[in-house]
Design a protein around this motif. Structure first.
Motif, PDB file in Angstrom:
ATOM      1  N   MET A  59     -23.010 -63.708  91.568  1.00 14.65           N
ATOM      2  CA  MET A  59     -22.929 -64.981  90.847  1.00 14.65           C
ATOM      3  C   MET A  59     -23.951 -65.010  89.719  1.00 14.65           C
ATOM      4  O   MET A  59     -23.638 -65.394  88.589  1.00 14.65           O
ATOM      5  CB  MET A  59     -23.174 -66.158  91.790  1.00 14.65           C
ATOM      6  N   CYS A  60     -25.177 -64.590  90.026  1.00 15.90           N
ATOM      7  CA  CYS A  60     -26.236 -64.626  89.021  1.00 15.90           C
ATOM      8  C   CYS A  60     -25.997 -63.616  87.908  1.00 15.90           C
ATOM      9  O   CYS A  60     -26.247 -63.909  86.738  1.00 15.90           O
ATOM     10  CB  CYS A  60     -27.589 -64.419  89.697  1.00 15.90           C
ATOM     11  N   MET A  61     -25.504 -62.415  88.268  1.00 17.99           N
ATOM     12  CA  MET A  61     -25.152 -61.439  87.229  1.00 17.99           C
ATOM     13  C   MET A  61     -24.102 -62.016  86.294  1.00 17.99           C
ATOM     14  O   MET A  61     -24.185 -61.840  85.076  1.00 17.99           O
ATOM     15  CB  MET A  61     -24.595 -60.161  87.862  1.00 17.99           C
ATOM     16  N   SER A  62     -23.127 -62.687  86.870  1.00 17.61           N
ATOM     17  CA  SER A  62     -22.078 -63.291  86.038  1.00 17.61           C
ATOM     18  C   SER A  62     -22.663 -64.377  85.146  1.00 17.61           C
ATOM     19  O   SER A  62     -22.306 -64.470  83.973  1.00 17.61           O
ATOM     20  CB  SER A  62     -20.974 -63.868  86.922  1.00 17.61           C
ATOM     21  N   ALA A  63     -23.569 -65.192  85.673  1.00 22.61           N
ATOM     22  CA  ALA A  63     -24.185 -66.247  84.868  1.00 22.61           C
ATOM     23  C   ALA A  63     -24.995 -65.649  83.711  1.00 22.61           C
ATOM     24  O   ALA A  63     -24.919 -66.135  82.576  1.00 22.61           O
ATOM     25  CB  ALA A  63     -25.069 -67.130  85.745  1.00 22.61           C
ATOM     26  N   ILE A  64     -25.751 -64.598  84.002  1.00 21.60           N
ATOM     27  CA  ILE A  64     -26.523 -63.913  82.956  1.00 21.60           C
ATOM     28  C   ILE A  64     -25.575 -63.379  81.882  1.00 21.60           C
ATOM     29  O   ILE A  64     -25.838 -63.484  80.683  1.00 21.60           O
ATOM     30  CB  ILE A  64     -27.384 -62.783  83.576  1.00 21.60           C
ATOM     31  N   THR A  65     -24.454 -62.824  82.326  1.00 21.55           N
ATOM     32  CA  THR A  65     -23.454 -62.290  81.401  1.00 21.55           C
ATOM     33  C   THR A  65     -22.836 -63.402  80.564  1.00 21.55           C
ATOM     34  O   THR A  65     -22.759 -63.300  79.333  1.00 21.55           O
ATOM     35  CB  THR A  65     -22.354 -61.541  82.183  1.00 21.55           C
ATOM     36  N   TRP A  66     -22.385 -64.466  81.220  1.00 22.73           N
ATOM     37  CA  TRP A  66     -21.762 -65.578  80.499  1.00 22.73           C
ATOM     38  C   TRP A  66     -22.734 -66.221  79.517  1.00 22.73           C
ATOM     39  O   TRP A  66     -22.320 -66.735  78.474  1.00 22.73           O
ATOM     40  CB  TRP A  66     -21.236 -66.630  81.478  1.00 22.73           C
TER      41      TRP A  66
END
Length: 195
Positions: A92-99
């Motif tokens: 989830m956090c990797m995706s948030a960093i990416t987004w």
């Protein structure tokens, strides 16, 4: 900026900026995860935060830091920033960093550390159960970002600096060990879904 300068600064931010916030958060019943955002140009701190899952189970250290970063109302380009995570980000956090558009993140602890040293195995369980990936199975370098472990930077540091960085790393780990024991002893009293 050299890798030595980055390693030294990231360790300082963990020790002096993130850890005090995390100690307060753990005392309330939150997990030990924290993060910070720094400017690439001069490594100055933009914001540091910690886990706030008691308020919202989505406020992992990284996501809560991003939330607070955007609440600052600054118009900084995330490509000009460094994302620092005390623990390797979950999916989830990797995706948030990416987004959010970051092209990097640096981690102090790995997913395996979260599972083995902190008794918080959820990152690896989710990687396996939802995505079918083994530990470390995601691409640490990809079209969106490159990720780095601070331990690798410390290992490759100039000999004159390496000993000091290793001492600081040991201090930080000892502090996290204490915080983890505190969290583990109180987690039954909180209502975090995956504690």
């Amino acid at each position: 900026m050299t890798e030595d300068t980055i390693a030294s600064r990231l360790l300082d931010v963990i020790e002096k900026d993130i850890l005090p916030l995390t100690a307060r958060g753990v005392a309330l019943g939150n997990k030990v995860f924290g993060a910070a955002i720094l400017r690439k140009s001069d490594l100055s701190l933009v914001i540091a935060e910690t886990n706030n899952e008691l308020e919202n189970p989505l406020w992992h250290g990284e996501v809560h830091t991003l939330k607070r970063f955007y609440e600052l109302g600054e118009t900084l380009n995330t490509k000009d920033l460094i994302f620092l995570s005390t623990h390797e980000p979950c999916t989830m956090c990797m995706s948030a960093i990416t987004w959010a558009g970051f092209d990097n993140f640096y981690s102090f602890f790995s997913h395996e550390d979260s599972r083995d040293s902190f008794a918080i195995p959820h990152d690896l369980k989710i990687l396996k159960e939802v995505f079918g990936l083994e530990p470390g199975g995601y691409r640490r370098s990809n079209a969106f970002w490159n990720s780095y472990f601070i331990a690798d930077l410390v290992e490759n540091a100039e000999p004159s600096l390496k000993a000091r960085l290793k001492e600081q790393t040991a201090r930080i780990k000892a502090t996290y060990d204490d915080l983890s024991r505190n969290y583990q002893s109180s987690k039954a009293d909180n209502n975090i879904p995956l504690n």
